[in-house]
Each structure stands twice: as C-alpha cells, then as structure tokens.
Design a protein around this motif. Structure first.
Motif, PDB file in Angstrom:
ATOM      1  N   ASN A 185       7.456   4.806  -7.877  1.00  0.00           N
ATOM      2  CA  ASN A 185       6.647   5.129  -9.051  1.00  0.00           C
ATOM      3  C   ASN A 185       5.275   4.483  -8.910  1.00  0.00           C
ATOM      4  O   ASN A 185       5.164   3.306  -8.566  1.00  0.00           O
ATOM      5  CB  ASN A 185       7.333   4.637 -10.330  1.00  0.00           C
ATOM      6  CG  ASN A 185       6.713   5.223 -11.584  1.00  0.00           C
ATOM      7  OD1 ASN A 185       5.563   4.966 -11.917  1.00  0.00           O
ATOM      8  ND2 ASN A 185       7.493   6.036 -12.301  1.00  0.00           N
ATOM      9  N   ARG A 186       4.240   5.246  -9.151  1.00  0.00           N
ATOM     10  CA  ARG A 186       2.856   4.772  -9.052  1.00  0.00           C
ATOM     11  C   ARG A 186       2.624   3.562  -9.952  1.00  0.00           C
ATOM     12  O   ARG A 186       1.888   2.636  -9.620  1.00  0.00           O
ATOM     13  CB  ARG A 186       1.928   5.920  -9.431  1.00  0.00           C
ATOM     14  CG  ARG A 186       0.517   5.557  -9.834  1.00  0.00           C
ATOM     15  CD  ARG A 186      -0.280   5.076  -8.647  1.00  0.00           C
ATOM     16  NE  ARG A 186      -1.701   5.153  -8.877  1.00  0.00           N
ATOM     17  CZ  ARG A 186      -2.423   4.248  -9.526  1.00  0.00           C
ATOM     18  NH1 ARG A 186      -1.841   3.204 -10.038  1.00  0.00           N
ATOM     19  NH2 ARG A 186      -3.732   4.395  -9.649  1.00  0.00           N
ATOM     20  N   LYS A 187       3.287   3.540 -11.118  1.00  0.00           N
ATOM     21  CA  LYS A 187       3.104   2.431 -12.058  1.00  0.00           C
ATOM     22  C   LYS A 187       3.659   1.126 -11.491  1.00  0.00           C
ATOM     23  O   LYS A 187       3.130   0.044 -11.745  1.00  0.00           O
ATOM     24  CB  LYS A 187       3.767   2.770 -13.394  1.00  0.00           C
ATOM     25  CG  LYS A 187       3.175   3.977 -14.111  1.00  0.00           C
ATOM     26  CD  LYS A 187       3.876   4.234 -15.423  1.00  0.00           C
ATOM     27  CE  LYS A 187       3.269   5.428 -16.169  1.00  0.00           C
ATOM     28  NZ  LYS A 187       3.583   6.709 -15.509  1.00  0.00           N
ATOM     29  N   ILE A 188       4.744   1.238 -10.706  1.00  0.00           N
ATOM     30  CA  ILE A 188       5.305   0.045 -10.077  1.00  0.00           C
ATOM     31  C   ILE A 188       4.324  -0.523  -9.057  1.00  0.00           C
ATOM     32  O   ILE A 188       4.089  -1.739  -8.998  1.00  0.00           O
ATOM     33  CB  ILE A 188       6.662   0.367  -9.414  1.00  0.00           C
ATOM     34  CG1 ILE A 188       7.731   0.580 -10.490  1.00  0.00           C
ATOM     35  CG2 ILE A 188       7.091  -0.733  -8.443  1.00  0.00           C
ATOM     36  CD1 ILE A 188       9.077   1.004  -9.956  1.00  0.00           C
ATOM     37  N   LEU A 189       3.715   0.346  -8.270  1.00  0.00           N
ATOM     38  CA  LEU A 189       2.740  -0.111  -7.278  1.00  0.00           C
ATOM     39  C   LEU A 189       1.523  -0.725  -7.970  1.00  0.00           C
ATOM     40  O   LEU A 189       0.987  -1.748  -7.516  1.00  0.00           O
ATOM     41  CB  LEU A 189       2.321   1.062  -6.394  1.00  0.00           C
ATOM     42  CG  LEU A 189       3.423   1.616  -5.478  1.00  0.00           C
ATOM     43  CD1 LEU A 189       2.989   2.928  -4.854  1.00  0.00           C
ATOM     44  CD2 LEU A 189       3.804   0.617  -4.412  1.00  0.00           C
ATOM     45  N   SER A 190       1.092  -0.124  -9.076  1.00  0.00           N
ATOM     46  CA  SER A 190      -0.027  -0.691  -9.837  1.00  0.00           C
ATOM     47  C   SER A 190       0.351  -2.055 -10.395  1.00  0.00           C
ATOM     48  O   SER A 190      -0.472  -2.986 -10.403  1.00  0.00           O
ATOM     49  CB  SER A 190      -0.420   0.244 -10.990  1.00  0.00           C
ATOM     50  OG  SER A 190      -0.895   1.477 -10.496  1.00  0.00           O
ATOM     51  N   GLY A 191       1.601  -2.164 -10.850  1.00  0.00           N
ATOM     52  CA  GLY A 191       2.079  -3.433 -11.396  1.00  0.00           C
ATOM     53  C   GLY A 191       2.128  -4.530 -10.344  1.00  0.00           C
ATOM     54  O   GLY A 191       1.766  -5.684 -10.608  1.00  0.00           O
ATOM     55  N   ILE A 192       2.580  -4.191  -9.152  1.00  0.00           N
ATOM     56  CA  ILE A 192       2.644  -5.179  -8.061  1.00  0.00           C
ATOM     57  C   ILE A 192       1.237  -5.654  -7.712  1.00  0.00           C
ATOM     58  O   ILE A 192       0.990  -6.862  -7.542  1.00  0.00           O
ATOM     59  CB  ILE A 192       3.344  -4.572  -6.829  1.00  0.00           C
ATOM     60  CG1 ILE A 192       4.816  -4.282  -7.138  1.00  0.00           C
ATOM     61  CG2 ILE A 192       3.247  -5.527  -5.636  1.00  0.00           C
ATOM     62  CD1 ILE A 192       5.524  -3.480  -6.061  1.00  0.00           C
ATOM     63  N   ALA A 193       0.297  -4.711  -7.609  1.00  0.00           N
ATOM     64  CA  ALA A 193      -1.088  -5.077  -7.298  1.00  0.00           C
ATOM     65  C   ALA A 193      -1.653  -5.993  -8.381  1.00  0.00           C
ATOM     66  O   ALA A 193      -2.383  -6.951  -8.089  1.00  0.00           O
ATOM     67  CB  ALA A 193      -1.936  -3.818  -7.168  1.00  0.00           C
ATOM     68  N   LEU A 258       7.990  -8.167 -11.687  1.00  0.00           N
ATOM     69  CA  LEU A 258       6.969  -7.529 -12.524  1.00  0.00           C
ATOM     70  C   LEU A 258       7.097  -7.915 -13.997  1.00  0.00           C
ATOM     71  O   LEU A 258       6.672  -7.180 -14.884  1.00  0.00           O
ATOM     72  CB  LEU A 258       7.059  -6.010 -12.379  1.00  0.00           C
ATOM     73  CG  LEU A 258       6.797  -5.449 -10.974  1.00  0.00           C
ATOM     74  CD1 LEU A 258       7.060  -3.947 -10.929  1.00  0.00           C
ATOM     75  CD2 LEU A 258       5.362  -5.736 -10.544  1.00  0.00           C
ATOM     76  N   LEU A 259       7.670  -9.069 -14.242  1.00  0.00           N
ATOM     77  CA  LEU A 259       7.940  -9.521 -15.604  1.00  0.00           C
ATOM     78  C   LEU A 259       6.680  -9.568 -16.464  1.00  0.00           C
ATOM     79  O   LEU A 259       6.720  -9.284 -17.661  1.00  0.00           O
ATOM     80  CB  LEU A 259       8.593 -10.917 -15.563  1.00  0.00           C
ATOM     81  CG  LEU A 259       9.508 -11.278 -16.730  1.00  0.00           C
ATOM     82  CD1 LEU A 259      10.620 -10.247 -16.908  1.00  0.00           C
ATOM     83  CD2 LEU A 259      10.096 -12.669 -16.520  1.00  0.00           C
ATOM     84  N   THR A 260       5.544  -9.904 -15.850  1.00  0.00           N
ATOM     85  CA  THR A 260       4.296 -10.054 -16.611  1.00  0.00           C
ATOM     86  C   THR A 260       3.428  -8.799 -16.602  1.00  0.00           C
ATOM     87  O   THR A 260       2.333  -8.809 -17.154  1.00  0.00           O
ATOM     88  CB  THR A 260       3.474 -11.227 -16.038  1.00  0.00           C
ATOM     89  OG1 THR A 260       3.162 -10.945 -14.661  1.00  0.00           O
ATOM     90  CG2 THR A 260       4.248 -12.532 -16.135  1.00  0.00           C
ATOM     91  N   SER A 261       3.896  -7.726 -15.970  1.00  0.00           N
ATOM     92  CA  SER A 261       3.093  -6.506 -15.870  1.00  0.00           C
ATOM     93  C   SER A 261       3.664  -5.410 -16.765  1.00  0.00           C
ATOM     94  O   SER A 261       4.757  -4.900 -16.530  1.00  0.00           O
ATOM     95  CB  SER A 261       3.043  -6.008 -14.419  1.00  0.00           C
ATOM     96  OG  SER A 261       2.432  -4.738 -14.353  1.00  0.00           O
ATOM     97  N   LYS A 266       6.908  -0.410 -17.206  1.00  0.00           N
ATOM     98  CA  LYS A 266       7.005   0.998 -17.603  1.00  0.00           C
ATOM     99  C   LYS A 266       7.495   1.842 -16.431  1.00  0.00           C
ATOM    100  O   LYS A 266       8.345   2.735 -16.600  1.00  0.00           O
ATOM    101  CB  LYS A 266       5.629   1.492 -18.071  1.00  0.00           C
ATOM    102  CG  LYS A 266       5.569   2.954 -18.467  1.00  0.00           C
ATOM    103  CD  LYS A 266       6.433   3.267 -19.670  1.00  0.00           C
ATOM    104  CE  LYS A 266       6.247   4.716 -20.101  1.00  0.00           C
ATOM    105  NZ  LYS A 266       7.211   5.093 -21.172  1.00  0.00           N
ATOM    106  N   GLY A 267       6.975   1.566 -15.235  1.00  0.00           N
ATOM    107  CA  GLY A 267       7.421   2.282 -14.049  1.00  0.00           C
ATOM    108  C   GLY A 267       8.894   2.067 -13.764  1.00  0.00           C
ATOM    109  O   GLY A 267       9.609   3.006 -13.385  1.00  0.00           O
ATOM    110  N   ILE A 268       9.355   0.832 -13.963  1.00  0.00           N
ATOM    111  CA  ILE A 268      10.782   0.524 -13.757  1.00  0.00           C
ATOM    112  C   ILE A 268      11.643   1.286 -14.758  1.00  0.00           C
ATOM    113  O   ILE A 268      12.698   1.836 -14.410  1.00  0.00           O
ATOM    114  CB  ILE A 268      11.014  -0.997 -13.871  1.00  0.00           C
ATOM    115  CG1 ILE A 268      10.402  -1.705 -12.659  1.00  0.00           C
ATOM    116  CG2 ILE A 268      12.507  -1.312 -13.969  1.00  0.00           C
ATOM    117  CD1 ILE A 268      10.392  -3.215 -12.758  1.00  0.00           C
ATOM    118  N   THR A 302       0.456   9.786 -10.542  1.00  0.00           N
ATOM    119  CA  THR A 302       0.359   8.793 -11.611  1.00  0.00           C
ATOM    120  C   THR A 302       1.716   8.264 -12.064  1.00  0.00           C
ATOM    121  O   THR A 302       1.767   7.316 -12.847  1.00  0.00           O
ATOM    122  CB  THR A 302      -0.351   9.404 -12.828  1.00  0.00           C
ATOM    123  OG1 THR A 302       0.337  10.597 -13.215  1.00  0.00           O
ATOM    124  CG2 THR A 302      -1.804   9.739 -12.503  1.00  0.00           C
ATOM    125  N   GLY A 303       2.801   8.862 -11.614  1.00  0.00           N
ATOM    126  CA  GLY A 303       4.128   8.423 -12.041  1.00  0.00           C
ATOM    127  C   GLY A 303       5.105   8.415 -10.882  1.00  0.00           C
ATOM    128  O   GLY A 303       4.854   7.788  -9.859  1.00  0.00           O
TER     129      GLY A 303
END
Length: 456
Positions: A185-193, A258-261, A266-268, A302-303
């Motif tokens: 999921n794109r949101k997970i990658l954004s969250g990691i970054a 990703l606890l703080t993202s 949302k991606g998870i 995006t998702g």
C-alpha cells in the motif's frame, strides 16, 4: 534482385498456431472480465499529441511514437526550430497526433469526454495494442497488447478484493497454479518514509527499497545513504529488512513500526481489510502475499498496489500488476475521480504457459475434417455435406484442387487435421461418405447423419 522484405524492430509476425494460443489467453481474460461485470470499450490507436504528452514523465515522452501531419507537413514547420536543429520544437510543429503509449491515459480521456453518458461506478475493460519507441530486447517490444480492467467512481475497498479474485479466476481458468499476488500500500510506504525522517525523499527511499531482492540489504542501505537519507533513519528500518512470517505476522510488525504515522496506520487498515476478506472468501490457485518492498510508480498510485509473479519454478518478471489511484482524470481537469485497476501481461503469460505446456491441444486445431477433392462432381457433392457440418458447428473444408490423393493426405497430416472424408462415384450413388481417422487409419462408410454424429 528485390530486397527481402522485413518488419520494423520490436514488432512481430504471428503464425496461425501462435495466434490461436494468444486468442486462447485473450478469450479467457475477456470471459472473466465480463463475468465480473466489466464492460468493453475501445479507443483509437492514435490520440491528439496533447492528450499523451506530459503524462508519463520525460522518459515516457521520449518513447511516444509521433505521427507526421498529413500533406506537406514541412510547410507549417517551425523554421526557427529547423535552423536551430531543435528536434523537440520541430516535432511539435509537424506532428499533432501520436500512437497511444498505454491504455490508461486514453481511458482517463474517455471518462472525461463521455462523463455525461457514463453510469458511475464505471467498470471497463480494454484489450488493445500499444506502442513504445523503446529499445527492443527479450520480452520487450515496441508493439504489444495490454489487457486492462479498471473501476472508476468508487473508493470502496471491495473493488481491491474483487481484483484479487479476478486475478485468481483468470489464472485458475488458464490452469496456471502457484501464482503469487503480491500486495502493498502506498500509504504504508509514505508512513515508513515519515517515520525515518525521509518524507521529502519518498521516491528515493522506495526506489532503493524496491531493489532489496536484487542487490541485498547492504547495498540498499548504501544507496539510501547516497541519496541523503540519514544513518539514524536507516537504523529505524532494520525491522523492515528482516520482515518475515505470515501475512498477519508482517502486519503486526508494521503496526509497531508505524505507530506514530497516521497515514501508515491507514494503509495497514486497508491491507487488513483486503486480507481478511480474501481469507474468508478463499482463492482457488493463487496466493496473496504482503511485499513491503513493492513500489510500482509512486507518482501514480495512492493506495493498494498489486504485482503478480509467475510460479517460482519459472524465471520470469511480473505477469500482471496494478493499484489504486485517487485522481486519474485530474490530468484532464475532472477532479476527485478515484479508481483502481489491474493489467495482465499477455506476452509473459504466453511464455509461462508455453514453458509449462499448459496450452490445451485443442487450441490449435482449427479444421476437424478435410474432404478430399476427386473432381468437379465429387467436390459439389462434398460441399453440400460441408455446409451441413458447418451449420452444426463443425469446422470443415474441401481441398480446392483435384490433386493426387497422396498430396491431399500429406496436406491433412501437415495441418494436423484429425479426419478426412473421401467421396467417389460409389459414395455418391449410395449417398454415403468414407470417413478416415488420420491417427488410427480406421475407415468407416457412414451416412451424413452418422458423419455429423461422429465428428460432434
């Protein structure tokens, strides 16, 4: 002596057997698309240049085949561009149209242009050729087919679930077992970054991460450092490099990371929804796997992101892919039109089926029976029967010339026609037909009704 004809590099001729096998794949995909409610559309082979240019980035623009304007195209050419040898400006003045690069941008144009006639959500499929001025190499051509399915006008995650089921249904119908549907999921990658302090370097981060299975952990870390990602941030990635176990295990590790993202969480949630639904519904032959290194064109998706891998016994790149996009039609001024789509890689699927000997023998058998031609009267008598056979859905033909019988029999053998029918003076008098099985050599004298029954 006339020069031997040839075709442009990156294009191919297909013989009857290859066309039959390709049609088998096309028809299987088409039937499955329609069973899932997708409707067919077609768009022109070429579009206005402004429709395509600027939609694929600089590299994509360079790969678009441009079409010269009709007539005296130089009459309206930019004289300053000619003098300055400015090829880009010159191309703009002598070419107003271009061959389509993919099916996605033409689809976006179609939706915007026909929005008042479309019932949303709109589920479309499209199976047509595309052209790219790429360097030809194994598995990469300048002309090739894309098989796309998309849903626009809905942000429901049930669409992603349906696409996983669609992939499974197609590969089950093709009897291709052991396919891996990778998801991220794109949101997970954004969250990691975001978590590692590289929000502004999202593309650099994911491009490096995407190479993990090719160059290994150490090289990926070096690549990230060279792109300006801090050592502290890379150290926070360590759990990612050792992410293993079941889908649930990996999701648990990602949740902690990703606890703080907010976007990461949302991606998870989205992936958990899809995985839970698929676990309940079940897959027939494919397997759904989480792959956090999967990136697939971050400027576009995006998702959810999909990529389909062939069975691990086959050395082959991806045979399908796709994902969720939130603003497909925005490039043409129609905002907030969310969609999700997938594509099948026809050429690679063909190679996989060929290597695994999965094409049914019947795929390449076009003619079931050949009538031997003994002369004008016999040919006319035979054609009456052939007409009836065709009405019953049996593929039959008459050898066109009254050639020697050996030549006609050899023709049937070379074309792998399973049966021949012989009609001579005796058969015409008794209103019968001599049917020969080309495999066993057995011959039977039968009526027209019995002939139809045997061939059916």
């Amino acid at each position: 002596m006339a020069q031997k004809p040839s075709i442009p590099k990156g294009t191919r001729d297909f013989n009857p057997e290859q066309v039959a096998k390709r049609n088998y794949i096309f028809n299987t995909i088409r039937r499955t698309f329609e069973s899932f409610g997708f409707q067919p559309i077609e768009t022109p082979s070429f579009e206005n240049s402004e429709t395509l240019m600027g939609k694929y980035g600089d590299e994509g623009d360079r790969l678009i085949f441009k079409i010269l304007n009709s007539g005296d195209y130089l009459a309206k050419a930019d004289s300053q561009a000619i003098a300055n040898r400015d090829s880009q400006s010159l191309a703009d003045s002598i070419s107003e149209k271009a061959l389509r690069y993919d099916l996605t941008v033409p689809f976006a144009r179609y939706v915007v242009q026909h929005q008042n006639d479309i019932e949303f959500p709109f589920k479309r499929y499209q199976i047509q050729p595309v052209w790219r001025a790429d360097r030809p190499q194994k598995g990469r051509f300048r002309e090739f087919y894309q098989c796309d399915a998309d849903v626009v006008g809905s942000d429901s995650l049930w669409q992603e679930v349906e696409f996983v089921l669609l992939y499974d249904a197609v590969f089950t119908a093709l009897n291709l077992k052991g396919v891996h549907i990778k998801i991220n999921n794109r949101k997970i990658l954004s969250g990691i970054a975001e978590v590692i302090g590289a929000r502004e370097k999202l593309i650099d981060f994911t491009v490096a991460l995407d190479k993990l299975d090719k160059i290994g952990e150490a090289k990926v870390k070096e690549d990230m450092l060279s792109k300006g990602i801090s050592q502290e941030g890379i150290d926070k990635l360590q759990p990612l490099f050792s992410l293993k176990g079941t889908f649930e295990d990996q999701m648990g590790s990602l949740k902690d990371m990703l606890l703080t993202s907010e976007i990461g969480q949302k991606g998870i949630e989205e992936l958990a929804f899809i995985h839970s639904a698929i676990s309940t519904l079940g897959l027939s032959t494919a397997r759904l796997e989480l792959d956090v290194t999967l990136a697939r064109g971050l400027n576009y998706y995006t998702g959810a992101i999909f990529e389909v891998a062939a069975p691990k016994t086959i050395q082959m790149g991806s045979i399908g892919g796709g994902g969720r996009y939130d603003d497909l039609t925005g490039i043409f001024g129609m905002k907030d039109m969310s969609g999700v789509g997938i594509s099948f890689g026809l050429d690679r699927i063909y190679l996989v089926l060929e290597e695994l000997h999965l094409f049914p023998e019947t795929v390449t058998k076009h003619i079931e029976v050949l009538f031997i031609n003994f002369g004008e009267k016999e040919a006319l008598f035979s054609l009456k029967a052939i007409k009836q056979l065709r009405l019953k859905g049996i593929n039959a033909e008459l050898y066109p010339d009254p050639a020697k019988m050996k030549k006609q029999m050899n023709h049937a053998n070379k074309r792998h026609i399973p049966f021949v029918v012989l009609v001579g003076e005796e058969e015409m008098v008794s209103n019968t037909y001599t049917l020969k099985d080309m495999n066993s050599g057995e011959q039977l004298k039968v009526s027209l009704e019995a002939l139809i029954s045997k061939l059916e």
